[in-house]
Write a protein that holds these residues in place. Structure first.
Motif, short mmCIF file in Angstrom:
data_model
loop_
_atom_site.label_atom_id
_atom_site.label_comp_id
_atom_site.label_asym_id
_atom_site.label_seq_id
_atom_site.Cartn_x
_atom_site.Cartn_y
_atom_site.Cartn_z
N LEU A 1 0.80 -1.22 0.00
CA LEU A 1 0.00 0.00 0.00
C LEU A 1 0.84 1.28 0.00
O LEU A 1 0.44 2.28 -0.60
CB LEU A 1 -0.93 0.00 1.22
CG LEU A 1 -2.05 -1.04 1.24
CD1 LEU A 1 -2.81 -0.99 2.57
CD2 LEU A 1 -3.01 -0.82 0.07
N VAL A 2 2.00 1.25 0.68
CA VAL A 2 2.76 2.49 0.85
C VAL A 2 3.81 2.71 -0.23
O VAL A 2 4.53 3.72 -0.19
CB VAL A 2 3.47 2.53 2.23
CG1 VAL A 2 2.46 2.41 3.35
CG2 VAL A 2 4.54 1.45 2.33
N ASN A 3 3.90 1.82 -1.20
CA ASN A 3 4.96 1.93 -2.18
C ASN A 3 5.00 3.29 -2.85
O ASN A 3 6.06 3.93 -2.94
CB ASN A 3 4.81 0.83 -3.24
CG ASN A 3 5.82 0.96 -4.35
OD1 ASN A 3 7.01 0.99 -4.13
ND2 ASN A 3 5.32 1.05 -5.58
N ASN A 4 3.84 3.78 -3.33
CA ASN A 4 3.83 5.06 -4.05
C ASN A 4 4.18 6.23 -3.14
O ASN A 4 4.95 7.10 -3.52
CB ASN A 4 2.45 5.29 -4.69
CG ASN A 4 2.23 4.40 -5.91
OD1 ASN A 4 3.19 3.99 -6.56
ND2 ASN A 4 0.99 4.10 -6.20
N GLU A 5 3.62 6.25 -1.93
CA GLU A 5 3.86 7.38 -1.03
C GLU A 5 5.31 7.41 -0.56
O GLU A 5 5.96 8.46 -0.56
CB GLU A 5 2.91 7.30 0.16
CG GLU A 5 2.93 8.52 1.07
CD GLU A 5 2.42 9.79 0.39
OE1 GLU A 5 2.62 10.88 0.94
OE2 GLU A 5 1.84 9.70 -0.71
N ARG B 1 11.07 9.27 -1.28
CA ARG B 1 12.45 8.88 -1.61
C ARG B 1 12.94 9.62 -2.85
O ARG B 1 14.07 10.14 -2.88
CB ARG B 1 12.51 7.37 -1.82
CG ARG B 1 13.93 6.84 -1.87
CD ARG B 1 13.94 5.33 -2.08
NE ARG B 1 15.26 4.79 -1.83
CZ ARG B 1 16.27 4.85 -2.69
NH1 ARG B 1 16.10 5.41 -3.87
NH2 ARG B 1 17.45 4.35 -2.36
N GLN B 2 12.12 9.66 -3.89
CA GLN B 2 12.52 10.33 -5.12
C GLN B 2 12.70 11.83 -4.90
O GLN B 2 13.55 12.47 -5.53
CB GLN B 2 11.49 10.06 -6.22
CG GLN B 2 11.52 8.62 -6.71
CD GLN B 2 10.42 8.31 -7.70
OE1 GLN B 2 9.46 9.06 -7.85
NE2 GLN B 2 10.56 7.18 -8.39
N PRO C 1 15.56 1.16 -3.54
CA PRO C 1 14.85 1.71 -4.70
C PRO C 1 13.74 0.78 -5.19
O PRO C 1 13.70 0.38 -6.36
CB PRO C 1 15.97 1.85 -5.74
CG PRO C 1 16.88 0.70 -5.43
CD PRO C 1 16.85 0.55 -3.92
N LEU C 2 12.84 0.42 -4.28
CA LEU C 2 11.80 -0.55 -4.64
C LEU C 2 10.87 0.01 -5.72
O LEU C 2 10.55 -0.69 -6.69
CB LEU C 2 10.99 -0.92 -3.39
CG LEU C 2 11.73 -1.81 -2.38
CD1 LEU C 2 10.99 -1.85 -1.05
CD2 LEU C 2 11.92 -3.21 -2.93
N LYS C 3 10.43 1.25 -5.56
CA LYS C 3 9.52 1.83 -6.55
C LYS C 3 10.18 1.90 -7.92
O LYS C 3 9.55 1.61 -8.94
CB LYS C 3 9.07 3.22 -6.10
CG LYS C 3 7.96 3.84 -6.95
CD LYS C 3 7.45 5.13 -6.31
CE LYS C 3 6.22 5.66 -7.05
NZ LYS C 3 6.56 6.13 -8.41
N ALA C 4 11.44 2.27 -7.96
CA ALA C 4 12.16 2.32 -9.23
C ALA C 4 12.26 0.94 -9.87
O ALA C 4 12.12 0.79 -11.09
CB ALA C 4 13.56 2.90 -9.02
#
Length: 349
Positions: free
Chosen positions: A141-145, A150-151, A201-204
């Motif tokens: 759930l929190v990946n995007n936020e 982080r970015q 860098p999970l989202k990346a």
């Protein structure tokens, strides 16, 4: 001459050439990898024996109830501002000289903005705990936020994430210190989710995976590694701890619980960066983010480059023992390059 990791002959491979096959939007791929990563929070509980003992107590049953979780979450929210202030003091004490020595623009390190982001993200985690959302579900759930935050800090200077991550790490440790052992056991995995998404860098990686066909061999290799990354990290840390029984880091011996948890996270972090290297067909993320981050943090944390070298060698052997030959072959060229980059010869101890 390029460094060569000494694996069995049949695993000696050349770098993957050419771009991977790409599909349309591939929108489902990031969620798939996120779910695979989230398995870590089911399979990697650090204190299984202690957990089994606590399950037998009425204290844990009361703390784990809906009312108990809400009470714990609300208590920590009330202490969040104080913990954040103390955490900044510890972070500044640890890294102020490094920020100056590495020439990081002080405007990038805005303590008020970092504190605001910290407060916001801890509230998300504490609300999830209070609402009985599992750590595994929270990780998805929190990946995007968390990825957005982080970015935000890596955009101007990737090294800034080291300061932000230490602030979050110290805040979490201070909040855990307020709790009973039973509360600590339940909540620590929620804070691990936060550590993971800020350090790694999970989202990346999820976004890079979206460019691949589902059956791509490279994507299959990443899908095999991710759910095994914590198991690999645990074995690597166990091996290094046995190899260096008297080693003392900034936070204590390698066998100390806090050091072991942080060490496991760091070994996981290196593996996630290796996943990003495979998916991007480049070690640019290591060159621009991971390497500068380690150069800034590890000397202050009293982590020697020899230890990092041993860790990278151990990652390779654990991959060889646990993963398929094709998966190891996909990662080996990048692992070799990263090992070369972190070679002892590159540093003045």
């Amino acid at each position: 001459m390029a460094y060569s990791v000494a694996f069995p002959g049949h695993l000696h491979v050349l770098r993957q050439s050419g771009a991977a096959a790409k599909s349309g939007s591939g929108a489902s791929k990031p969620a798939s990898l996120a779910a695979l990563w989230a398995k870590n929070y089911v399979t990697s509980l650090a204190n299984r024996d202690e957990a089994e003992q606590l399950k037998q107590t009425s204290e844990l049953a009361e703390i784990a109830s809906a009312e108990g979780r809400l009470r714990t979450a609300n208590f920590l929210k009330q202490n969040l501002t104080q913990a954040s202030a103390k955490a900044w003091s510890l972070t500044n004490e640890l890294l102020a000289d490094e920020i100056w020595r590495h020439g990081i623009n002080p405007q990038v390190i805005n303590p008020w903005q970092i504190a605001a982001d910290s407060h916001h993200l801890f509230e998300i985690a504490l609300n999830a705990y209070g609402e009985r959302v599992t750590p595994r579900r929270l990780s998805v759930l929190v990946n995007n936020e968390f990825g957005r935050v982080r970015q935000k800090y890596t955009a101007e200077d990737p090294r800034a994430i080291g300061v932000v991550s230490m602030q979050f790490h110290y805040t979490g440790q201070l909040l855990l210190d307020y709790l009973s052992p039973s509360e600590h056991l339940l909540l620590q995995h929620y804070f691990k989710v936060m550590d993971d998404h800020l350090y790694m860098p999970l989202k990346a990686a999820y976004e890079a995976a979206a460019a691949y066909d589902y059956d791509s061999p490279l994507l299959q290799a990443v899908r095999e590694l991710l759910p095994n990354s914590t198991r690999i990290a645990q074995e690597v840390c166990k091996r290094i701890s046995q190899q260096y029984p008297g080693y003392q880091s900034y936070s204590g011996s390698l066998g100390a619980l806090k050091v072991r948890i942080s060490s496991i996270r760091d070994v996981e972090m290196f593996q996630v960066y290796l996943c990003l290297c495979v998916l991007e067909n480049s070690i640019q993320s290591v060159q621009q983010e991971l390497f500068p981050l380690c150069v800034m943090l590890y000397p202050r944390l009293k982590v020697s480059w020899k230890l990092v070298q041993e860790m990278l060698h151990a990652i390779g052997w654990e991959m060889h023992d646990l993963l398929s030959a094709d998966t190891v072959a996909a990662f080996l060229p990048y692992l070799s390059e990263v090992t070369e980059m972190f070679s002892i010869e590159a540093f003045q101890e």
